[in-house]
Each structure stands twice: as structure tokens, then as C-alpha cells.
Design a protein around this motif. Sequence first.
Motif, mmCIF file in Angstrom:
data_model
loop_
_atom_site.group_PDB
_atom_site.id
_atom_site.type_symbol
_atom_site.label_atom_id
_atom_site.label_comp_id
_atom_site.label_asym_id
_atom_site.label_seq_id
_atom_site.Cartn_x
_atom_site.Cartn_y
_atom_site.Cartn_z
ATOM 1 N N GLY A 112 1.014 -1.231 0.025
ATOM 2 C CA GLY A 112 -0.253 0.088 0.073
ATOM 3 C C GLY A 112 0.756 1.388 -0.079
ATOM 4 O O GLY A 112 0.315 2.568 0.259
ATOM 5 N N CYS A 113 2.308 1.042 -0.186
ATOM 6 C CA CYS A 113 3.031 2.326 -0.040
ATOM 7 C C CYS A 113 3.336 2.866 -1.482
ATOM 8 O O CYS A 113 3.235 2.169 -2.462
ATOM 9 C CB CYS A 113 4.254 1.757 0.556
ATOM 10 N N PRO A 114 3.053 4.195 -1.692
ATOM 11 C CA PRO A 114 3.254 5.016 -2.878
ATOM 12 C C PRO A 114 4.693 5.086 -3.178
ATOM 13 O O PRO A 114 5.498 5.602 -2.291
ATOM 14 C CB PRO A 114 2.577 6.318 -2.457
ATOM 15 N N ILE A 115 4.875 5.368 -4.427
ATOM 16 C CA ILE A 115 6.564 5.691 -4.755
ATOM 17 C C ILE A 115 6.140 6.690 -5.854
ATOM 18 O O ILE A 115 5.720 6.242 -6.998
ATOM 19 C CB ILE A 115 6.948 4.605 -5.361
ATOM 20 N N LEU A 116 6.854 7.939 -5.752
ATOM 21 C CA LEU A 116 6.756 8.985 -6.993
ATOM 22 C C LEU A 116 7.607 8.510 -8.005
ATOM 23 O O LEU A 116 8.909 8.330 -7.939
ATOM 24 C CB LEU A 116 7.043 10.255 -6.334
ATOM 25 N N LEU A 117 6.723 8.207 -9.023
ATOM 26 C CA LEU A 117 7.872 7.948 -10.445
ATOM 27 C C LEU A 117 8.101 9.213 -11.109
ATOM 28 O O LEU A 117 9.137 9.273 -11.528
ATOM 29 C CB LEU A 117 7.102 7.032 -11.145
ATOM 30 N N ILE A 118 7.343 10.029 -11.501
ATOM 31 C CA ILE A 118 7.436 11.212 -12.150
ATOM 32 C C ILE A 118 6.699 12.501 -11.538
ATOM 33 O O ILE A 118 5.560 12.408 -11.077
ATOM 34 C CB ILE A 118 6.932 11.039 -13.606
ATOM 35 N N ARG A 119 7.297 13.428 -11.374
ATOM 36 C CA ARG A 119 6.911 14.660 -10.979
ATOM 37 C C ARG A 119 6.869 15.690 -11.871
ATOM 38 O O ARG A 119 7.751 15.948 -12.724
ATOM 39 C CB ARG A 119 7.645 15.275 -9.556
ATOM 40 N N TYR A 120 5.701 15.968 -12.446
ATOM 41 C CA TYR A 120 5.537 16.951 -13.518
ATOM 42 C C TYR A 120 5.862 18.547 -12.984
ATOM 43 O O TYR A 120 5.327 19.010 -12.180
ATOM 44 C CB TYR A 120 4.111 16.925 -14.086
#
Length: 121
Positions: A112-120
Motif C-alpha cells: 500500500g506504499c506510494p512511490i513517486l515515479l514522475i513529478r511534472y
Amino acid sequence: MLCLLTACRGASRVTPAGSTANGRLCPVTVPWCVLPGSDVDSAFAVAQARHLFDSSYLALEEHSLERVVARLVAKDSSVALSLPEGWLVRLMPVAKNTLGGGGLVWVNGATGCPILLIRYE
């Protein structure tokens, strides 16, 4: 002895085979943002993705949501096994004429953990 701790909101303690430091077993902490065995649904995945942008000054909305499923097929067999892996969540600014803001987030289906792949930007 050096052991690393990574956690989202809790942790599960696991000692994998072969993890030693100076000949002693070193417990490895596995991050969990949900209780182990819990189902990570689409609403939770979007909430976790939004959590990464809490400090953002822009209002963000869900632009796309895709469930990622691994499909395993045994050689020379008609039997297939589908295993949900997680969610890809794309968040974009609510204001349509805004440059930058939001991003693409992977939410692990097991932890359930989020990982930021791309920040616009």
C-alpha cells in the motif's frame, strides 16, 4: 551491526536467509502502509498518491488510474494465473491551463506504499 529501517506507517519484521552482519543474523524491516494481507483498492491507491502531494499548492485531481496485474502462464499449459501487483495513478492540476504540477505514482498492491515515479514540473 548495520540494519536499515524503512517504514511508511508501520513495519513487519522479517529475517531473510543469508542476511548477516559480522556472522550474526540482521533482521530486515519491510515497510507496510496497510496491514499485511489487506486489499489495496483503487480509492486507497488514489488517496496514497494524493498524500505524496499534500504540500503542493495546486489542487490535483485523478487523471488516470490503472491496475497492474502480472499474468503467469505455465509452458505448454492453458492455465493462467493473474496476480495484482499494484496501481499506477496519474494526478494532474484541476486548473486546465496550468503548466506543471502533479505526477505519476506507483502504489504497491501488497504494502500500500506510494512511490513517486514522475513529478511534472
